[in-house]
Write an enzyme that holds these catalytic residues in place. Structure first.
Site, PDB file in Angstrom:
ATOM      1  N   ASP A   1       0.856  -1.185   0.000  1.00 57.07           N
ATOM      2  CA  ASP A   1       0.000   0.000   0.000  1.00 57.07           C
ATOM      3  C   ASP A   1       0.889   1.230   0.000  1.00 57.07           C
ATOM      4  O   ASP A   1       1.986   1.220   0.566  1.00 57.07           O
ATOM      5  CB  ASP A   1      -0.907  -0.006   1.228  1.00 57.07           C
TER       6      ASP A   1
ATOM      7  N   ASP B   1      -6.927  -0.833  -4.972  1.00 55.59           N
ATOM      8  CA  ASP B   1      -8.084  -0.674  -4.086  1.00 55.59           C
ATOM      9  C   ASP B   1      -9.040   0.388  -4.626  1.00 55.59           C
ATOM     10  O   ASP B   1     -10.264   0.244  -4.513  1.00 55.59           O
ATOM     11  CB  ASP B   1      -7.636  -0.292  -2.677  1.00 55.59           C
TER      12      ASP B   1
END
Length: 142
Positions: free
Chosen positions: A105, A119
């Site tokens: 991330d 995402d």
């Protein structure tokens, strides 16, 4: 779909190198900051063995791909694009997880868990699918 997944995987590779020493880049509303998620959305399942998370997410991605493949014959272009976005994000995260059991991330807002472009694709695609379904514009005319 492939292009979207490739862009996310490229950004993950870049973030893994450029942000590895704890650096962050302030872009205003969002920061680029490296984090690794062993779980799925919001770190759910983070305590499970990596193989279990990878296997379950792999099965979900395969089921999603089969559904998308079958649906493309009967849904409109907006619904197809939304399905492609969801599938691209899911595949990118699965490929990333397969390497070391975690998802990279790199987008951090300060008030929301750190996430990645895959995402965003999944969330935006799902929202678009809901929208086209609610408006009744998800099915192509025969």
């Amino acid at each position: 779909m492939t292009l979207l997944a490739a862009v996310d995987l490229g950004l993950k590779a870049w973030a893994g190198t450029a942000l590895a020493d704890g650096q962050s880049v302030d872009l205003g509303l969002i920061q680029l900051r490296l984090a690794f998620n062993p779980g799925v959305a919001f770190s759910l399942g983070a305590d499970l063995p990596a193989g279990v998370v990878l296997g379950v997410t792999g099965l979900i991605v395969v089921a999603l791909a089969v559904f998308a493949w079958r649906a493309t014959r009967t849904v409109t272009l907006p619904a197809r694009l939304a399905l492609a976005a969801v599938l691209a994000g899911a595949v990118a995260n699965l490929v990333d997880r397969a390497a070391d059991g975690v998802v990279t991330d790199y987008l951090h807002s300060g008030w929301f868990p750190t996430f990645n472009l895959a995402d965003v694709f999944i969330t935006a695609g799902a929202a678009a699918l809901v929208l086209v379904s609610l408006t009744g514009s998800d099915r192509a005319e025969d």
